[in-house]
Design an enzyme around this catalytic site. Structure first.
Site, PDB file in Angstrom:
ATOM      1  N   TYR A   1       0.790  -1.234   0.000  1.00 41.15           N
ATOM      2  CA  TYR A   1       0.000   0.000   0.000  1.00 41.15           C
ATOM      3  C   TYR A   1       0.823   1.286   0.000  1.00 41.15           C
ATOM      4  CZ  TYR A   1      -4.761  -1.809   0.694  1.00 41.15           C
ATOM      5  OH  TYR A   1      -5.996  -2.385   0.532  1.00 41.15           O
TER       6      TYR A   1
ATOM      7  N   ASP B   1      -7.189  -6.234   4.373  1.00 44.15           N
ATOM      8  CA  ASP B   1      -8.258  -5.510   3.676  1.00 44.15           C
ATOM      9  C   ASP B   1      -9.320  -6.504   3.190  1.00 44.15           C
ATOM     10  OD1 ASP B   1      -9.599  -3.390   2.250  1.00 44.15           O
ATOM     11  OD2 ASP B   1      -8.674  -4.160   0.414  1.00 44.15           O
TER      12      ASP B   1
ATOM     13  N   ASP C   1     -13.425  -7.646   4.939  1.00 42.80           N
ATOM     14  CA  ASP C   1     -14.734  -7.592   4.267  1.00 42.80           C
ATOM     15  C   ASP C   1     -15.468  -8.926   4.447  1.00 42.80           C
ATOM     16  OD1 ASP C   1     -14.175  -5.017   3.377  1.00 42.80           O
ATOM     17  OD2 ASP C   1     -14.917  -5.397   1.350  1.00 42.80           O
TER      18      ASP C   1
ATOM     19  N   LYS D   1       0.969 -15.491   2.949  1.00 44.98           N
ATOM     20  CA  LYS D   1       1.148 -16.308   1.749  1.00 44.98           C
ATOM     21  C   LYS D   1       2.632 -16.629   1.636  1.00 44.98           C
ATOM     22  CE  LYS D   1      -0.503 -18.401  -1.762  1.00 44.98           C
ATOM     23  NZ  LYS D   1      -1.325 -19.616  -1.591  1.00 44.98           N
TER      24      LYS D   1
ATOM     25  N   ASP E   1      -5.287 -18.434   1.559  1.00 46.30           N
ATOM     26  CA  ASP E   1      -6.332 -19.136   0.809  1.00 46.30           C
ATOM     27  C   ASP E   1      -7.066 -20.140   1.706  1.00 46.30           C
ATOM     28  OD1 ASP E   1      -3.889 -20.456   0.891  1.00 46.30           O
ATOM     29  OD2 ASP E   1      -3.911 -21.120  -1.198  1.00 46.30           O
TER      30      ASP E   1
HETATM   31  C1  IPM Z   1     -10.622  -0.029   3.382  1.00 42.74           C
HETATM   32  C2  IPM Z   1     -10.695   0.379   1.935  1.00 42.74           C
HETATM   33  C3  IPM Z   1      -9.390   1.077   1.540  1.00 42.74           C
HETATM   34  C4  IPM Z   1      -8.253   0.084   1.738  1.00 42.74           C
HETATM   35  C5  IPM Z   1      -9.366   1.656   0.105  1.00 42.74           C
HETATM   36  C6  IPM Z   1     -10.475   2.679  -0.091  1.00 42.74           C
HETATM   37  C7  IPM Z   1      -8.027   2.259  -0.265  1.00 42.74           C
HETATM   38  O1  IPM Z   1     -10.960  -0.729   1.146  1.00 42.74           O
HETATM   39  O2  IPM Z   1     -10.470   0.857   4.238  1.00 42.74           O
HETATM   40  O3  IPM Z   1     -10.714  -1.220   3.677  1.00 42.74           O
HETATM   41  O4  IPM Z   1      -7.989  -0.764   0.888  1.00 42.74           O
HETATM   42  O5  IPM Z   1      -7.615   0.165   2.774  1.00 42.74           O
HETATM   43 MG    MG Z   2     -11.400  -2.506   2.274  1.00 46.50          MG
END
Ligand code: IPM
Ligand code: MG
Length: 344
Positions: free
Chosen positions: A135, A239, A243, A182, A215
């Site tokens: 990042y 990240d 989710d 990984k 994975d």
């Molecule tokens: C998050 C988002 C960000 C990230 C993006 C918007 C750059 O997905 O905060 O999880 O990947 O960190």
């Molecule tokens: Mg995110």
């Protein structure tokens, strides 16, 4: 009520950000904590389109001088991805917010995408390294525009970065830290993670350690999420996994996070859902992620009772179905916020 002389900056941002932040601030207001609020409602994509500046140095300094920042969402289909980098990633990097802490707790059985009831007790947290990995923006493009164009994104792993995030993971775990990486395919950074995660484990003898390749980890998370406590991962893996855990815990609309410097205590609190331009302005965004950010920041600001009160109120509102359509309810954003406040 605690006597706190603290100042919170607020960046409502883009898309559904301002809608959910309204409800988060109303909840904070209802608690009467005395936390001073400084709203920067000009930091958004409209300003960026008009001025070309995503986050001015003046605004950065104003945020840095406060005790924490609550952010709605940054992102807009009209602008390039550089805009999100310049606001969100700049705040993370320049304020050295090295922890991205994203807890996932299922509030109610009916929200679980898992049919088998024995798999539903999800109560875990992703501890994501937030300042390095892929990042940082290190890299570049060679021979741009030619048939031999090359793009390089450098994946950076440092001993300092890994040691401090691994220590945070072990400090916050109740049972176990599961390192996800990984390292079978990405050996150098992976090896450094392995060595310094192990050393951090030795500094915290009461907490177990487990390792999974990423994975296998996502497969096992869906198979039985109750087996996870703290999941430790690099920036990109964290990240993605957060989710997944958010969705397993009943939907991304209920998920809160903090980007934290665990040494100074400065945090950037942010619902995980993002700007969601497809539903922006419709009044149906779920305010719970943003309201739970208030709960997190109250803990950090020395108001643990109020923080617990917010979590209980959210639980009660979800329990009685007083929620937005994404959670199976019929309420609008402001009504769902009011339903939580009614339980405070
Ligand atoms: C998050 C988002 C960000 C990230 C993006 C918007 C750059 O997905 O905060 O999880 O990947 O960190
Ligand atoms: Mg995110």
């Amino acid at each position: 009520m605690s006597a706190v002389a603290r100042k919170l900056s607020v960046v409502p941002g883009d898309g559904i950000g301002p809608e959910v932040i309204d409800q988060a601030l109303a909840a904070l207001d209802a608690l009467g904590t005395g936390i001073e609020v400084d709203v920067l409602d000009h930091v958004n994509a409209d300003t960026f389109l008009r001025t070309g500046v995503a986050l001015s140095d003046k605004d950065f300094t104003r945020i840095a001088a406060s005790d924490g920042v609550l952010l709605g969402a940054i992102g807009d289909p009209r602008v390039s991805a550089d805009y999100a980098r310049d606001v969100l990633l700049r705040l993370r990097f320049d304020l050295d917010l090295y922890v991205n802490y994203r807890p996932a707790k299922l509030f109610h059985d009916r929200l679980s995408p898992l049919r088998d009831a024995t798999r539903r007790g999800i109560d875990c947290a992703v501890v994501r390294e937030n300042t390095e990995g892929s990042y940082t923006g290190a890299g570049g493009v060679l021979r741009a525009g030619s048939p031999h164009e090359v793009a390089i994104d450098v994946d950076i792993t440092t001993r300092h970065g890994v040691s401090r995030i691994a220590d945070f993971a072990f400090r916050t775990a109740r049972r176990e830290v599961c390192l996800v990486d990984k390292s079978n395919a990405v050996p150098f950074g992976g090896g450094l993670w392995q060595r310094h995660w192990r050393q951090a484990g030795q500094r915290h003898p009461g907490i177990g350690s487990r390792h999974l390749y990423v994975d296998a980890a996502v497969m096992k998370l869906v198979e039985d999420p109750t087996r996870f406590d703290v999941i430790l991962a690099n920036n990109a893996h964290g990240d993605i996994i957060s989710d997944l855990t958010a969705q397993l815990a009943g939907g991304i609309g209920t998920s809160a996070s903090v980007n934290l410097n665990a040494d100074t205590g400065f945090g950037l609190y942010e619902p995980v859902h993002g700007a969601a331009p497809d539903i922006a302005g419709k009044g149906i965004a779920n305010p719970i992620g943003a309201i739970l950010c208030v709960s997190m920041l109250l803990d950090q600001f020395g108001c643990p009772d109020e923080s617990e009160g917010v979590r209980r109120a959210v639980n009660a509102a979800i329990g009685t179905g007083r929620v937005t359509p994404d959670l199976g309810g019929v309420l609008r954003t402001d009504e769902a916020g009011a339903a939580v406040r009614a339980k405070l």
